[in-house]
Design an enzyme around this catalytic site. Structure first.
Site, PDB file in Angstrom:
ATOM      1  N   HIS A   1      -0.981 -12.480  -6.520  1.00 45.36           N
ATOM      2  CA  HIS A   1      -0.560 -11.305  -5.759  1.00 45.36           C
ATOM      3  C   HIS A   1       0.156 -11.640  -4.461  1.00 45.36           C
ATOM      4  O   HIS A   1       1.217 -11.097  -4.157  1.00 45.36           O
ATOM      5  CB  HIS A   1      -1.787 -10.444  -5.481  1.00 45.36           C
ATOM      6  CG  HIS A   1      -1.477  -9.109  -4.905  1.00 45.36           C
ATOM      7  ND1 HIS A   1      -1.257  -8.900  -3.562  1.00 45.36           N
ATOM      8  CD2 HIS A   1      -1.351  -7.909  -5.490  1.00 45.36           C
ATOM      9  CE1 HIS A   1      -1.013  -7.624  -3.355  1.00 45.36           C
ATOM     10  NE2 HIS A   1      -1.058  -6.998  -4.501  1.00 45.36           N
TER      11      HIS A   1
ATOM     12  N   ASP B   1      -3.003 -11.615   2.488  1.00 46.02           N
ATOM     13  CA  ASP B   1      -3.082 -11.389   1.053  1.00 46.02           C
ATOM     14  C   ASP B   1      -3.925 -12.487   0.412  1.00 46.02           C
ATOM     15  O   ASP B   1      -4.807 -13.056   1.055  1.00 46.02           O
ATOM     16  CB  ASP B   1      -1.662 -11.347   0.460  1.00 46.02           C
ATOM     17  CG  ASP B   1      -1.545 -10.386  -0.708  1.00 46.02           C
ATOM     18  OD1 ASP B   1      -2.128 -10.671  -1.776  1.00 46.02           O
ATOM     19  OD2 ASP B   1      -0.876  -9.343  -0.575  1.00 46.02           O
TER      20      ASP B   1
ATOM     21  N   SER C   1       1.329  -2.006  -3.452  1.00 50.46           N
ATOM     22  CA  SER C   1       1.351  -3.355  -2.888  1.00 50.46           C
ATOM     23  C   SER C   1       2.750  -3.927  -2.882  1.00 50.46           C
ATOM     24  O   SER C   1       3.079  -4.783  -2.062  1.00 50.46           O
ATOM     25  CB  SER C   1       0.459  -4.287  -3.715  1.00 50.46           C
ATOM     26  OG  SER C   1      -0.885  -4.033  -3.506  1.00 50.46           O
TER      27      SER C   1
END
Length: 534
Positions: free
Chosen positions: A208, A167, A411
């Site tokens: 994220h 990520d 996600s």
């Protein structure tokens, strides 16, 4: 996140690609170096596929002969990453052997034409030193949906299980992640070559990866939030650059790192750039398809289970469609059915557990892609059209640098599955990826196709669910369940009907947190370009 996007793509503006990646012109456009190598720049990065069994010296020599420089060679899969300022590098080494995804986003004025945007949501604005200690687990409707707390009464996971979070990086200072994060196994992959320095794998512009990591393994300490498997270890594998791109060489590097460092599971909340759908019948893109296949297959052979999210494009991945995310405003392409020439990578790779997303009412999220045979299991990812009955935020609460924040997206669904897989690996040590996949499918709670999927109450179905109760295009084998996963011998439960969908106007897909204002934008696939505090 690094991953998922939903059309239409947010207009985020042009942005310079990082100089370290593109380099500067080396000589005039008509100048040649010895050996006939033209060097006008910019220096682009290439993925190069060789015949299996090619030695590293041979690969290096072939790259040099084509006017390039080898960055790294993964001999186990015969794939290299190389750079070259010569625009003819690809033709010289062979157009079916080399491809620059980076070059697809490079225009004559030296700027990228687009950036990825992330799942919608809001990040906390507090500093790392002042992360609130309030217990917010009561807001985690997603964990209640998969019976995580009950599972923790049996096990919170084994620290010998390592989960790689491919990520945008994990905040190494966040108190909810410190106990699980293993800096020695963390790495940056933004050159295609592993870089274990903290600066290479820590987050920069995107929260994220930290958010995804918290869903998997945030500490069960009575503070903040709690992850699905707080007892396992996690590693930050940075594959998302500061412009929000996940080039295929980044992903290949991540898979190879996981394969060679004893990881058990990897979470992949992204699709590789520069196309949402990579087509094996297109020049260059077949190189990406082959390199990704080799990397995923090698990781699987080394005992690594790969979990990936489907896109946020609300697309039926089994039907012809249109790729609306082509770079440089290229003409739209027809997307063929699953298993043919075009697919979302890595979610549609063989040996990958593909995850769709549901909202708080256990109905397919409005943005989630789907398709019979394209989805293995489903998990909570949030959806603003499905408000929790108790008034909690419709998106998923988790860790972000400096605090906590909420995001909606596939996600967010994938790390729930990754966490459950980590619990399964903890209670079934030594099981292969294939065996863990079978267990994931068996423990899932079947969810029936909805009788009516008209989200806007217009009389028109927003998507069509095909299949039957125990296996269908919206939910695959069903909703993962942490308790069923750790309770040995638990059989699949009786299928349940969908809860009613909240009809409403066009969604804002926004999230919120106590410390920052909510943000509204379309839901695409890629890392959030919002730094905590902005």
């Amino acid at each position: 996140m690094p991953l998922l996007r939903r059309a239409p793509l947010a207009a985020l503006g042009a942005a310079l690609l990082v100089a370290a990646c593109l380099g500067a012109p080396v000589a005039g456009a008509d100048e040649q170096a010895p050996g006939g190598c033209v060097q006008p720049g910019p220096t682009l990065r290439y993925l190069v596929v060789f015949d299996k069994g090619t030695t590293e010296p041979d690969a290096d020599a072939q790259i040099a002969a084509a006017c390039g420089t080898a960055t790294v060679y993964y001999a186990q899969i015969a794939v290299a990453v190389a750079t070259s300022p010569d625009p003819g590098f690809g033709d010289k080494i062979g157009p079916d052997r080399a491809y620059s995804a980076q070059g697809e986003t490079w225009t004559s004025n030296g700027r990228a034409t687009r950036k990825k945007a992330d799942e919608t949501g809001a990040a906390a604005s507090t500093s790392t030193e002042s992360v609130p200690t309030t217990d917010r687990s009561g807001e985690q409707w997603d964990m209640r949906m998969i019976d995580a707390a009950q599972a923790h009464q049996i096990t919170e996971g084994d620290p010998r299980v390592v989960v790689g979070v491919l990520d945008s990086g994990i905040d190494p200072r966040h108190p909810d992640l410190k106990p699980a994060l293993d800096p020695q196994l963390s790495v940056g992959c933004l050159s295609g070559k592993p870089d274990p320095s903290v600066a290479a794998w820590a987050p920069t512009t995107s929260p994220h990866g930290t958010h995804v990591a918290g869903i998997i393994a945030a500490a069960d300490d009575g503070k903040g939030v709690t992850g699905v498997a707080p007892g396992v270890r996690i590693a930050s594998v940075k594959v998302v650059d500061d412009d929000g791109y996940i080039y295929p060489e980044y992903a290949v590097c991540g898979f190879m790192w996981a394969a060679t460092h004893g990881f058990t599971v990897t979470n992949n909340s992204y699709y590789v750039d520069p196309w949402e759908y990579t087509c094996a019948n297109q020049p260059g893109q077949r190189v990406v398809t082959e390199a990704m296949k080799r990397a995923v297959d090698y990781a699987t052979a080394q005992g690594v289970l790969t979990v990936a999210a489907v896109t946020n494009s609300a697309a039926d991945l089994t039907q012809p469609g249109t790729d609306t995310h082509s770079p440089d405003n290229a003409p739209n392409r027809t997307v063929r059915s699953v298993g043919s020439d075009c697919s979302v990578l890595p979610a549609q790779e063989h040996n990958v557990v593909a995850v769709s997303s549901v909202g708080a009412r256990q109905v397919k999220a409005s943005y989630s892609s789907y398709g019979l045979g394209a989805v293995d299991v489903t998990a909570p990812g949030g959806d603003s059209r499905q408000q929790p009955s108790n008034g909690d935020n419709a998106c998923v609460l988790s860790t972000v640098p400096g605090g906590y924040g909420t995001f909606c997206g596939a996600s967010m669904a994938a790390p729930h599955v990754t966490g459950v897989a980590a619990l399964l690996a903890s209670t079934h040590p030594g099981d292969t990826p294939a065996q863990l996949t079978k267990l994931l499918n068996q423990q899932a709670k079947p969810v029936q196709c909805p009788s009516d999927y008209d989200l806007n109450d217009t009389g028109v179905q927003d998507a069509y669910c095909s299949g039957y109760a125990s296996y269908n295009g919206f939910y695959g084998h069903g909703m993962v369940n942490a308790l069923a996963a750790v309770a040995s011998g638990t059989a699949p439960q009786t299928p349940v009907a969908d809860a009613p969908v909240s009809n409403g106007s066009t969604p804002t897909d926004s999230g919120s947190s106590a410390t920052t204002s909510s943000r509204t934008k379309p839901q695409p696939v890629g890392p959030e370009q919002l730094a905590a505090g902005q």
